[in-house]
Design a protein around this motif. Structure first.
Motif, PDB file in Angstrom:
ATOM      1  N   PRO A   1      40.604   8.944  10.539  1.00  0.00           N
ATOM      2  CA  PRO A   1      39.532   9.648   9.834  1.00  0.00           C
ATOM      3  C   PRO A   1      38.262   9.778  10.689  1.00  0.00           C
TER       4      PRO A   1
ATOM      5  N   ASP B   1      39.802   4.047   3.062  1.00  0.00           N
ATOM      6  CA  ASP B   1      40.218   4.886   4.184  1.00  0.00           C
ATOM      7  C   ASP B   1      41.686   4.680   4.538  1.00  0.00           C
TER       8      ASP B   1
ATOM      9  N   ARG C   1      37.947  12.629  15.442  1.00  0.00           N
ATOM     10  CA  ARG C   1      39.026  12.605  14.458  1.00  0.00           C
ATOM     11  C   ARG C   1      40.270  13.144  15.157  1.00  0.00           C
TER      12      ARG C   1
ATOM     13  N   MET D   1      36.318   1.484   9.155  1.00  0.00           N
ATOM     14  CA  MET D   1      37.144   1.934   8.041  1.00  0.00           C
ATOM     15  C   MET D   1      37.042   0.958   6.870  1.00  0.00           C
TER      16      MET D   1
ATOM     17  N   ASN E   1      40.388   0.740  14.818  1.00  0.00           N
ATOM     18  CA  ASN E   1      39.778   0.904  13.497  1.00  0.00           C
ATOM     19  C   ASN E   1      38.447   0.160  13.496  1.00  0.00           C
TER      20      ASN E   1
ATOM     21  N   LYS F   1      35.259   7.024  11.776  1.00  0.00           N
ATOM     22  CA  LYS F   1      35.582   5.673  11.299  1.00  0.00           C
ATOM     23  C   LYS F   1      36.205   4.778  12.367  1.00  0.00           C
TER      24      LYS F   1
END
Length: 172
Positions: free
Chosen positions: A38, A128, A23, A124, A121, A41
């Protein structure tokens, strides 16, 4: 990850050093735009490079990284990705990956080191992203319905990047 990688590069960390975060709390893109990161993710990492090429070619590192990302993501998903000049990877008109390259030059103008940060990404969901980003961002999961292992995505990227970088570095 770029901040940590820049610190390590200044301390002499070897080319190929990678900083990975589960993160990010200070993720950023061009023009200091915030990058949502996040936990668990996506793949958030930075690489330290020490290319021995003329400084005038250093901007090509971002493009080389973008091509490697597109090739890796296409292999993983069978989807068609594109590069939004110069540092965004797009899927179906939405951003799935961002790249931020930062470099330091020596007093004589050669490249001392480059740090390339990449955010992909992966898993996600729409929740999110939130309402503000949902229209402009996507993930591999949203595009395919498949959850991907972070290590799988990292390996695919590094395999493609290594091929392109070694060719560019030796012949650039």
């Amino acid at each position: 990850t770029n901040l940590k990688a820049l610190e390590l590069a200044k301390q002499g960390a070897a080319e190929g050093t990678i900083v990975i975060a589960a993160r990010q709390t200070a993720g950023r893109g061009r023009m200091r735009r915030k990058w949502e990161s996040p936990e668990g993710k996506g793949l958030w990492f930075s690489m330290i490079l020490r290319p021995t090429i003329a400084a005038e070619y250093c901007a090509q590192i971002t493009l080389l990284t973008a091509v490697a990302a597109v090739k890796a993501l296409q292999v993983l998903t069978d989807k068609k990705f594109s590069i939004k000049w110069p540092n965004d990877i797009m899927l179906d008109g939405k951003k799935v990956c961002g790249i931020l390259a930062e470099m330091a030059l020596t007093a004589d103008g050669s490249i001392e080191y480059a740090v390339v940060g990449i955010g992909i990404n992966i898993n996600m969901s729409s929740d999110d992203f939130g309402a503000q980003l949902e229209a402009t961002a996507t993930s591999l999961y949203l595009a395919t319905g498949i959850e991907y292992e972070h290590e799988q995505v990292l390996k695919a990227f590094l395999d493609e990047f290594d091929l392109l970088y070694s060719h560019w570095h030796c012949c650039g």
